[in-house]
Design a protein around this motif. Structure first.
Motif, PDB file in Angstrom:
ATOM      1  N   GLN A  98      -4.104 -27.218   8.829  1.00  0.00           N
ATOM      2  CA  GLN A  98      -3.821 -28.352   7.940  1.00  0.00           C
ATOM      3  C   GLN A  98      -5.118 -28.986   7.431  1.00  0.00           C
ATOM      4  O   GLN A  98      -5.233 -29.323   6.247  1.00  0.00           O
ATOM      5  CB  GLN A  98      -2.986 -29.401   8.678  1.00  0.00           C
ATOM      6  CG  GLN A  98      -1.571 -28.972   8.978  1.00  0.00           C
ATOM      7  CD  GLN A  98      -0.869 -29.952   9.917  1.00  0.00           C
ATOM      8  OE1 GLN A  98      -1.520 -30.690  10.669  1.00  0.00           O
ATOM      9  NE2 GLN A  98       0.450 -29.963   9.885  1.00  0.00           N
TER      10      GLN A  98
ATOM     11  N   LYS B  37       4.500 -25.145   2.698  1.00  0.00           N
ATOM     12  CA  LYS B  37       4.923 -26.444   3.231  1.00  0.00           C
ATOM     13  C   LYS B  37       6.313 -26.420   3.856  1.00  0.00           C
ATOM     14  O   LYS B  37       6.726 -27.400   4.462  1.00  0.00           O
ATOM     15  CB  LYS B  37       4.874 -27.495   2.115  1.00  0.00           C
ATOM     16  CG  LYS B  37       3.469 -27.805   1.644  1.00  0.00           C
ATOM     17  CD  LYS B  37       3.499 -28.902   0.603  1.00  0.00           C
ATOM     18  CE  LYS B  37       2.078 -29.323   0.224  1.00  0.00           C
ATOM     19  NZ  LYS B  37       1.350 -28.241  -0.462  1.00  0.00           N
TER      20      LYS B  37
ATOM     21  N   ARG C 278       4.896 -32.660   6.495  1.00  0.00           N
ATOM     22  CA  ARG C 278       3.762 -32.285   7.329  1.00  0.00           C
ATOM     23  C   ARG C 278       4.247 -31.967   8.740  1.00  0.00           C
ATOM     24  O   ARG C 278       5.045 -32.715   9.320  1.00  0.00           O
ATOM     25  CB  ARG C 278       2.743 -33.423   7.354  1.00  0.00           C
ATOM     26  CG  ARG C 278       1.399 -33.036   7.963  1.00  0.00           C
ATOM     27  CD  ARG C 278       0.412 -34.178   7.801  1.00  0.00           C
ATOM     28  NE  ARG C 278      -0.909 -33.792   8.277  1.00  0.00           N
ATOM     29  CZ  ARG C 278      -1.815 -33.149   7.547  1.00  0.00           C
ATOM     30  NH1 ARG C 278      -1.521 -32.806   6.304  1.00  0.00           N
ATOM     31  NH2 ARG C 278      -2.990 -32.837   8.045  1.00  0.00           N
TER      32      ARG C 278
END
Length: 454
Positions: free
Chosen positions: A372, A340, A346
């Motif tokens: 993802q 991450k 994100r």
């Protein structure tokens, strides 16, 4: 299971449940509520509103004005729901099934008509195997969809008419089987004119729209798949991807998940999960090693299809574990792990490959979007299985962990003390008073609940 319950749950307190588990409602009243729910779900709106009006009038005559107001509010809410959800298109009960085809894809639209109202609508996008006709596809759909219903559901909810735009193969055989299952005559027909043709056109419009949407989403998925293949610079076609993730709560009920994707999307029939065994606890690396080793040993033993890419949710350490497993088994499979990043946001994920520098893609990268998507699906599958296993273990009574206590003794203890909390509070002397419980067994029970050796 509700015998020891003395007070209702939160749903009763907020007015979402009538509290049958603690006798807050009589059996007769509860049966009436169930019947009302059935009328609502079957689309018999006028019957239900008429029934509620009768109850409201009766309560008013008896000067039970609060109860009458409740029935009035139910009628108002029911009409509001019906205006939003139901489309009135005539009268009669039928299921309407339309099949459309485009670019090696089928879309089947199912409309459920009850008392002239569309009460249910659902699209089923399906891959079109080579040389499969619409007749074969709709025949397979009808048999699988309706024959999977339980006998009780089929008897009460399978309509007398199934209206289709393409008559299925084996029409008479299907009608015979469905008639036997529903215990009333079921006919499959293709209308030529009239209101049924209008119903079928509604289903066709929905099926075509679903097919367009699904095709568009499939095109976008294929673009991402090609982008990932270009990123990896593969020399052979990228056909199959497997992704692994680990889920646990502080080492409890550790689960390893494996999700599978191909060029068309997730292959859910090939999903697998692994109950991690041994003294692994919260060691993610050991859990990942065990899940990968079990998975690939199984694939080798059964001569099953191996993935072209192995995707790991994790950083360099997880990648090293996966590389070790593949090296041990002499497997040549591309490896990629995704972490991450420092901010754990994100779009800032970091990709790791064996003997290559970490790589960060742009947030709008098509390849990153696919990574993802697959990573999130592996996480969803892992955490769903983990929570199910964890909750199952936590629901298990501590009595079940005591040796020599079977169902009869367990029930005797629960009856004697009025529940599990009573057993937990009981002294050693009180436990020995239960019929069938010796002093040595009472010692074992006491030790379990008090976490000590007596």
């Amino acid at each position: 299971m509700y015998r020891t319950r003395s007070r209702p749950c939160l749903l009763y307190q907020i007015g979402r449940c009538s509290g049958p588990c603690v006798q807050k409602i009589s059996q007769e009243q509860y049966a009436q509520n169930v019947q009302s729910a059935i009328l609502f779900l079957e689309g018999k709106n006028h019957d239900l509103i008429h029934l509620l009006k009768e109850k409201m009038d009766a309560a008013s005559l008896a000067e039970h004005f609060e109860i009458a107001a409740t029935y009035r509010d139910q009628m108002i809410q029911l009409r509001a729901i019906q205006e939003k959800q139901y489309v009135q298109v005539g009268s009669g009960d039928a299921d309407i099934i339309d099949i459309e085809e485009r670019a090696q894809m089928f879309a089947i639209q199912l409309l459920s008509m009850r008392a002239g109202c569309i009460i249910h609508s659902r699209s089923f996008p399906l891959k079109s195997p080579h040389d499969t006709t619409q007749k074969e596809a709709i025949s397979a759909f009808i048999s699988q969809y309706y024959l999977s219903l339980s006998s009780l559901v089929a008897e009460n909810h399978l309509p007398k008419q199934i209206i289709v735009n393409v008559l299925p193969n084996g029409k008479r055989a299907l009608e015979s089987i469905l008639t036997e299952k529903a215990r009333h005559i079921v006919k499959i027909a293709r209308p030529i004119r009239g209101k049924k043709l209008i119903w079928l056109k509604m289903a066709a419009d929905s099926a075509k729209q679903a097919l367009v949407q699904h095709t568009a989403s499939q095109d976008a998925y294929e673009e991402r798949w090609q982008a990932l293949a270009q990123l990896l610079n593969v020399t052979t076609p990228l056909i199959r991807i497997e992704c692994f993730d680990i889920s646990h709560t502080q080492g409890e009920s550790t689960i390893g998940s494996c999700v599978v994707f191909d060029a068309y999307g997730p292959v859910k029939r090939d999903y697998r999960y692994f109950n991690i065994v041994g003294e692994v606890g919260g060691d993610d690396l050991a859990a990942m090693h065990q899940a990968l080793l079990r998975r690939f040993k199984r694939l080798i033993k059964t001569n099953s299809t191996l993935p072209d890419l192995l995707l790991i949710d994790g950083g360099e350490t997880q990648l090293a574990v996966a590389h070790q497993v593949l090296s041990t088994l002499n497997l040549q499979i591309q490896l990629l792990s995704v972490s991450k990043g420092k901010a754990r946001k994100r779009g800032e994920e970091v990709l790791h490959r064996v003997q290559m520098k970490p790589q960060r893609l742009q947030p709008d990268s098509q390849a990153l979007h696919l990574i993802q998507y697959i990573r999130d699906e592996a996480h969803r599958f892992a955490i769903t299985k983990h929570r199910s296993l964890r909750d199952k273990k936590r629901r298990r009574s501590r009595l079940e962990s005591v040796p020599k206590i079977g169902p009869k003794r367990r029930q005797a203890l629960l009856n004697y003390f009025g529940g599990i909390q009573g057993i937990a509070r009981a002294s050693l002397e009180e436990l020995t008073k239960v019929p069938g419980v010796s002093r040595s067994l009472a010692l074992d029970i006491f030790s379990v609940f008090h976490n000590e050796t007596v």
